[in-house]
Enzyme design. Structure first.
Site, PDB file in Angstrom:
ATOM      1  N   HIS A 110       0.789  -1.143   0.011  1.00  0.00           N
ATOM      2  CA  HIS A 110       0.045  -0.111   0.207  1.00  0.00           C
ATOM      3  C   HIS A 110       0.873   1.374   0.271  1.00  0.00           C
ATOM      4  O   HIS A 110       2.190   1.145   0.258  1.00  0.00           O
ATOM      5  CB  HIS A 110      -1.111  -0.065   1.256  1.00  0.00           C
ATOM      6  CG  HIS A 110      -0.451   0.445   2.400  1.00  0.00           C
ATOM      7  ND1 HIS A 110      -0.102   1.571   2.791  1.00  0.00           N
ATOM      8  CD2 HIS A 110      -0.102  -0.266   3.484  1.00  0.00           C
ATOM      9  CE1 HIS A 110       0.156   1.703   4.180  1.00  0.00           C
ATOM     10  NE2 HIS A 110       0.389   0.437   4.662  1.00  0.00           N
ATOM     11  N   CYS A 111       0.295   2.366  -0.423  1.00  0.00           N
ATOM     12  CA  CYS A 111       0.680   3.617  -0.468  1.00  0.00           C
ATOM     13  C   CYS A 111      -0.261   4.593   0.085  1.00  0.00           C
ATOM     14  O   CYS A 111      -0.780   3.956   1.316  1.00  0.00           O
ATOM     15  CB  CYS A 111       1.185   4.207  -1.752  1.00  0.00           C
ATOM     16  SG  CYS A 111      -0.142   3.959  -3.175  1.00  0.00           S
ATOM     17  N   LYS A 112      -0.458   5.820  -0.128  1.00  0.00           N
ATOM     18  CA  LYS A 112      -1.551   6.824   0.377  1.00  0.00           C
ATOM     19  C   LYS A 112      -3.139   6.087  -0.050  1.00  0.00           C
ATOM     20  O   LYS A 112      -3.876   5.928   0.761  1.00  0.00           O
ATOM     21  CB  LYS A 112      -1.375   8.064   0.103  1.00  0.00           C
ATOM     22  CG  LYS A 112      -0.204   8.785   1.003  1.00  0.00           C
ATOM     23  CD  LYS A 112      -0.853   9.613   1.909  1.00  0.00           C
ATOM     24  CE  LYS A 112       0.198   9.982   2.928  1.00  0.00           C
ATOM     25  NZ  LYS A 112       1.201  10.933   2.754  1.00  0.00           N
TER      26      LYS A 112
END
Length: 200
Positions: A110-112
């Site tokens: 995941h990222c943002k």
């Protein structure tokens, strides 16, 4: 979107993180998990999280990972929108090495928002899996939506998955070894950028 499980007198609502999806068996992707997603993440029995942002991980999330013995592997990629800012190939390559190592599965990437940085990593994985480019682009655009970035698509298109294949061949060679000289699974070259692993 949520799934309700009945547990005696209490109802538990399982809410996945934004942009959540299964990539492959044992590999998942999403936007940044919130505390309301923790019960859902529990059902995945995660062993690792690949976090693609440079910002520190929130303490509440770290506490959740510690309590479940989940390893956090951070590869800090800036979330820039400027067309002249390129995605760091070395960082993506190091994250891919971690991603394809089944010892880290089940793993959540995941990222943002689970769109651009996550989309680039998954796109490069798909090239490694010999997906045709049009399918890779379609998957990237499905998650990025109207915010699809041409710089990301160019990066995925130009990504040379053969470098990763050569690394894997060297891993297999070292792992197989000869007779009594068999070694444990190790990368042969020096990593270009080591991920920040948070001890839990």
């Amino acid at each position: 979107m949520g799934l309700i499980l009945e547990e005696q007198e209490n109802d538990i609502v399982l809410v996945p993180p934004s942009n959540f999806s299964m990539v492959e068996d044992g590999i998942f992707r999403s936007g940044f998990p919130q505390p309301s997603n923790f019960a859902f993440l529990d059902t995945l029995n995660l062993r690792s999280i690949i976090y693609l942002c440079p910002e520190p991980y929130p303490e509440e999330n770290l506490e959740f990972l510690r309590s479940r013995n989940v390893r956090l592997l951070q590869f800090g990629i800036e979330g820039k929108t400027e067309p002249y800012v390129s995605i760091p190939k070395e960082t993506i390559m190091e994250a891919l090495k971690v991603l394809i190592d089944v010892r880290n599965h089940p793993v959540l990437i995941h990222c943002k928002r689970g769109k651009h940085r996550t989309g680039c990593l998954v796109g490069c994985l798909r090239k490694f899996q010999n997906w045709c480019l049009s399918s890779v682009v379609e998957e990237y655009q499905r998650f990025a939506g109207a915010k699809s970035r041409i710089t990301d698509l160019r990066f995925i298109e130009k990504f040379d998955e053969m470098c990763l294949r050569q690394c894997l061949y060297s891993i297999i060679y070292q792992y197989q070894g000869y007779g009594s000289n068999k070694r444990k699974l190790l990368y042969s070259e020096e990593p270009l950028q080591k991920p920040r692993i948070t001890s839990i």
